[in-house]
Design an enzyme around this catalytic site. Structure first.
Site, PDB file in Angstrom:
ATOM      1  CD1 TRP A 102      -8.215   1.927  -5.520  1.00  0.00           C
ATOM      2  CD2 TRP A 102      -9.423   2.598  -3.753  1.00  0.00           C
ATOM      3  NE1 TRP A 102      -9.359   2.536  -5.985  1.00  0.00           N
ATOM      4  CE2 TRP A 102     -10.105   2.951  -4.943  1.00  0.00           C
ATOM      5  CE3 TRP A 102      -9.988   2.932  -2.522  1.00  0.00           C
ATOM      6  CZ2 TRP A 102     -11.350   3.613  -4.916  1.00  0.00           C
ATOM      7  CZ3 TRP A 102     -11.215   3.592  -2.503  1.00  0.00           C
ATOM      8  CH2 TRP A 102     -11.877   3.922  -3.691  1.00  0.00           C
ATOM      9  CG  ASP A 117      -7.930  -3.833  -2.448  1.00  0.00           C
ATOM     10  OD1 ASP A 117      -8.768  -4.456  -3.133  1.00  0.00           O
ATOM     11  OD2 ASP A 117      -7.997  -2.599  -2.264  1.00  0.00           O
ATOM     12  CE  LYS A 159     -14.004  -0.537  -8.348  1.00  0.00           C
ATOM     13  NZ  LYS A 159     -13.097  -0.592  -7.222  1.00  0.00           N
TER      14      LYS A 159
HETATM   15  C1  LIG Z   1     -12.836   0.329  -5.937  1.00  0.00           C
HETATM   16  C2  LIG Z   1     -11.713  -0.119  -5.115  1.00  0.00           C
HETATM   17  C3  LIG Z   1     -11.749  -0.054  -3.709  1.00  0.00           C
HETATM   18  C4  LIG Z   1     -12.913   0.560  -2.950  1.00  0.00           C
HETATM   19  O1  LIG Z   1     -13.975  -0.282  -2.970  1.00  0.00           O
HETATM   20  P1  LIG Z   1     -15.320   0.061  -2.147  1.00  0.00           P
HETATM   21  O2  LIG Z   1     -16.086  -1.212  -2.304  1.00  0.00           O
HETATM   22  O3  LIG Z   1     -15.951   1.230  -2.827  1.00  0.00           O
HETATM   23  O4  LIG Z   1     -14.953   0.364  -0.764  1.00  0.00           O
HETATM   24  C5  LIG Z   1     -10.673  -0.543  -2.998  1.00  0.00           C
HETATM   25  N1  LIG Z   1      -9.621  -1.072  -3.631  1.00  0.00           N
HETATM   26  C6  LIG Z   1      -9.535  -1.142  -4.973  1.00  0.00           C
HETATM   27  C7  LIG Z   1      -8.338  -1.764  -5.608  1.00  0.00           C
HETATM   28  C8  LIG Z   1     -10.586  -0.679  -5.751  1.00  0.00           C
HETATM   29  O5  LIG Z   1     -10.514  -0.759  -7.086  1.00  0.00           O
END
Ligand SMILES: *Cc1c(COP(=O)(O)O)cnc(C)c1O
Length: 356
Positions: A99, A166, A190
């Site tokens: 990511w 993030d 998540k």
């Molecule tokens: C799942 C995830 C993403 C991607 O998320 P989307 O909502 O599918 O774009 C980005 N960063 C991290 C740390 C993730 O776990």
């Protein structure tokens, strides 16, 4: 039998969230209509949005000067939305996984992007330390929890320049000092709600400093001004997020979540370390994620991997397959995963060891 859901995302949610959301889908606040078929501008949904925002701020103890907005597009859209709004001359990124690499790739479209450190040399099995963040960068971007590789930055760092995170997969898993960041974002799927809504916590005085024109939909100010109602918001995911926040508060908030998450992770990591069949994939103990616990079979037992997979699925455990870039197993232990599920997995590992 209720399954033990170890999925990495979309992932386990509190039963409270699922039941209340199901109810609102059938009959929203006693209106006789589904939440899916009423105006998002009606007073009932306006109230949901308002409450979600307020509870989000309350539970994370977000200081004055920050706003919380709810958007579409997933965390992945933030990979370009962040630079659109914050990237002037130069940005710095810490590369700790898939990511983070994707975020970095998008930033490069905007100008000079410095990868201050990377753990790619060892398949992202550790969090780099002792790097220097360029003092003249507009911001420094980190991924607090690396969902795929099972590493996590457990502290809120101080880097001397605006910090962006993030936090898709560890938001609400622990108390966070939001004042250390200018922006925190994440997809909800998540640890909060079903996919479809993305949260952004942003310090408002960081905005409006770039020279470029920002498309309206990609400008955070648009969504702050309109209270996440500039266009039609993902109403069901927002409603579900509200339910999770209500549940979180009732359970004792992020302080209690952190205690539970540490306890759950301890149970599992202890078993991984003790059991002769298995080993963890993260190099340093201090980098081990409390949310995504990655492990593989020890080299001499590699051929047992399939058998172990079948064994745990026969016990009602789902979502344990590791990401293809790591292999082995990954147990995601988000807030809503009960300790009993973790105990069941650790017991299964013990039992499997006895058989071999
Ligand atoms: C799942 C995830 C993403 C991607 O998320 P989307 O909502 O599918 O774009 C980005 N960063 C991290 C740390 C993730 O776990």
């Amino acid at each position: 039998m209720k399954k033990h859901n170890f999925s990495a995302g979309p992932s386990v949610l509190p039963e409270f969230t699922i039941k209340n959301t199901a109810e609102a889908i059938l009959n929203f606040v006693g209106s006789g209509l589904s939440i899916m078929e009423v105006s998002h501008r009606g007073k009932d949904f306006e109230a949901v949005m308002e409450q979600t925002r307020n509870l989000f701020k309350e539970i994370l103890d977000i200081p004055q000067g920050y706003e919380v907005i709810f958007l579409g597009g997933g965390a992945s859209l933030q990979f370009c939305m962040v630079p659109f709004n914050l990237f002037n001359k130069k940005a710095a990124y810490l590369n700790t996984g898939t990511w983070a690499s994707k975020a970095l790739k998008e930033a490069k479209l905007f100008g000079e992007t410095i990868e201050v450190a990377s753990s790619k040399d060892e398949n992202f099995c550790y969090i780099p330390k002792n790097y220097t963040v360029p003092a003249d960068a507009d911001y420094f971007h980190i991924t607090t929890n690396n969902t795929i590789f099972g590493t996590e930055i457990h502290t809120d760092m101080e880097v001397g320049i605006p910090l962006v995170a993030d936090a898709s997969s560890d938001i609400f898993s622990r108390p966070m000092d939001v004042s250390k960041y200018v922006l925190i974002y994440g997809g909800a799927q998540k640890n909060l709600a079903p996919a479809g809504v993305t949260f952004v916590i942003v310090k408002t005085d960081i905005l409006g400093k770039v020279e470029r024109t920002i498309p309206t939909m990609l400008d955070y100010r648009t969504h702050i001004k309109d209270g996440s109602m500039f266009n039609t918001p993902p109403v069901v995911p927002v409603y579900a997020a509200l339910q999770t926040l209500i549940w979180l508060k009732e359970q004792g908030g992020v302080v209690e979540m952190q205690k539970r998450n540490i306890r759950k992770a301890d149970i599992l990591y202890s078993e991984i370390d003790r059991n002769r069949l298995f080993k963890g994939t993260v190099k340093n103990i201090e980098d081990r994620s409390l949310m995504n616990i990655c492990f593989v079979m020890n080299d001499e037992y590699k051929e047992l991997e399939d058998e172990f997979s079948k064994f745990v699925s026969s016990l009602g455990m789902v979502g344990l397959k590791g990401h293809r870039s790591v292999g082995g197993f990954r147990a995601s232990t988000y807030n809503a995963l009960p300790e009993a599920s973790v105990v069941a997995l650790a017991d299964a590992m013990k039992e499997f060891e006895k058989k071999h």
